[in-house]
Motif scaffolding. Structure first.
Motif, PDB file in Angstrom:
ATOM      1  N   VAL A 223       2.117   0.708  11.128  1.00 21.02           N
ATOM      2  CA  VAL A 223       3.057   1.069  10.066  1.00 21.02           C
ATOM      3  C   VAL A 223       3.437  -0.164   9.258  1.00 21.02           C
ATOM      4  N   SER A 224       3.814   0.077   8.009  1.00 27.61           N
ATOM      5  CA  SER A 224       4.403  -0.984   7.197  1.00 27.61           C
ATOM      6  C   SER A 224       5.823  -0.546   6.856  1.00 27.61           C
TER       7      SER A 224
ATOM      8  N   HIS B 230       4.872   8.921   4.931  1.00 25.64           N
ATOM      9  CA  HIS B 230       6.017   8.033   5.092  1.00 25.64           C
ATOM     10  C   HIS B 230       7.212   8.762   5.715  1.00 25.64           C
TER      11      HIS B 230
ATOM     12  N   LEU C 145       3.630  11.285  12.037  1.00 21.39           N
ATOM     13  CA  LEU C 145       3.344  10.540  10.813  1.00 21.39           C
ATOM     14  C   LEU C 145       1.836  10.330  10.713  1.00 21.39           C
TER      15      LEU C 145
ATOM     16  N   PRO D  35      -0.315   3.388   1.309  1.00 17.81           N
ATOM     17  CA  PRO D  35      -0.145   2.434   2.400  1.00 17.81           C
ATOM     18  C   PRO D  35      -0.126   1.019   1.823  1.00 17.81           C
TER      19      PRO D  35
ATOM     20  N   MET E 247       9.049   3.683   6.002  1.00 16.27           N
ATOM     21  CA  MET E 247       7.985   3.383   6.955  1.00 16.27           C
ATOM     22  C   MET E 247       6.759   4.185   6.532  1.00 16.27           C
ATOM     23  N   VAL E 248       5.630   3.512   6.299  1.00 15.40           N
ATOM     24  CA  VAL E 248       4.378   4.165   5.910  1.00 15.40           C
ATOM     25  C   VAL E 248       3.354   3.945   7.012  1.00 15.40           C
ATOM     26  N   ASN E 249       2.653   5.017   7.384  1.00 18.33           N
ATOM     27  CA  ASN E 249       1.573   4.891   8.355  1.00 18.33           C
ATOM     28  C   ASN E 249       0.381   4.273   7.626  1.00 18.33           C
ATOM     29  N   CYS E 250       0.152   2.981   7.849  1.00 20.79           N
ATOM     30  CA  CYS E 250      -0.960   2.284   7.214  1.00 20.79           C
ATOM     31  C   CYS E 250      -2.139   2.159   8.176  1.00 20.79           C
TER      32      CYS E 250
ATOM     33  N   CYS F 238       0.572  -4.444   8.199  1.00 19.56           N
ATOM     34  CA  CYS F 238       0.648  -3.339   9.142  1.00 19.56           C
ATOM     35  C   CYS F 238       1.057  -3.899  10.513  1.00 19.56           C
TER      36      CYS F 238
ATOM     37  N   TRP G 274      14.956   8.599  11.364  1.00 22.65           N
ATOM     38  CA  TRP G 274      13.762   8.716  10.514  1.00 22.65           C
ATOM     39  C   TRP G 274      13.607  10.166  10.075  1.00 22.65           C
TER      40      TRP G 274
END
Length: 179
Positions: A48-49, A121, A116, A35, A68-71, A43, A173
């Protein structure tokens, strides 16, 4: 005769380990994307980032992968396509067509529900063709990406040399890119 004995001794010593197989060196396993929460990529309120990869080119076609990363700390339900707008160097929106689907550079998996989890990601590909015919060539410097409907947008650096096509294609996605 002595040089011949020296050569024979070297050959005998080097042959000592010839029958033994060396274990293969372990191949490094790349770590999963971590993340990323920085001043440049915080975030979003959804947790997400977003980052844009380098622009890849092939035969006048271009693409950049958005990650897209779940931060955040909770699962996030994602389905469909990110909303994307291309901005010029002054960060003003450009009038271009944005389409969903496959392109020369990427195959679209289609909209599918995704969950996610924190740290996981998803990927989407932005692609375009740099075709120049009659008219003025369009070049963008940024892409504004909204990861989920009603979500918080992020502006990412993406050099888009659209030529005179005026069109950007976006894939849905997905956890991985399709071949």
């Amino acid at each position: 005769m002595r040089p011949l004995l020296a050569v024979a001794a070297v050959l005998a010593v080097s042959a000592c380990g010839a029958g033994k197989e060396q274990p293969p060196a372990p191949s490094p396993t790349p770590p999963p994307p971590a993340p990323v929460t920085t001043a440049e990529n915080p975030c979003t309120r959804e947790g997400v980032s977003l980052t844009a990869g380098p622009v890849e080119a092939a035969l006048g076609h271009r693409a950049s992968v958005v990650t897209m990363v779940n931060c955040g700390t909770k699962s996030l339900r994602v389905e469909g396509y990110p909303a994307v707008a291309v901005l010029d160097a002054a960060r003003k929106p450009m009038e271009i067509a944005v389409e969903h689907g496959s392109s020369y550079m990427a195959r679209d998996p289609g909209a599918q529900p995704q969950t996610l989890e924190p740290g996981q990601h998803l990927l989407s590909v932005l692609s375009w063709s740099n075709t120049v015919t009659a008219g003025e060539s369009a070049t963008g410097s940024f892409a504004t990406v909204t990861p989920v409907p009603g979500g918080e947008a992020r502006t990412l650096p993406v050099d888009t040399d659209l030529g005179t096509t005026g069109k950007l294609t976006v894939t849905a996605w997905a956890p991985k890119l399709l071949n």
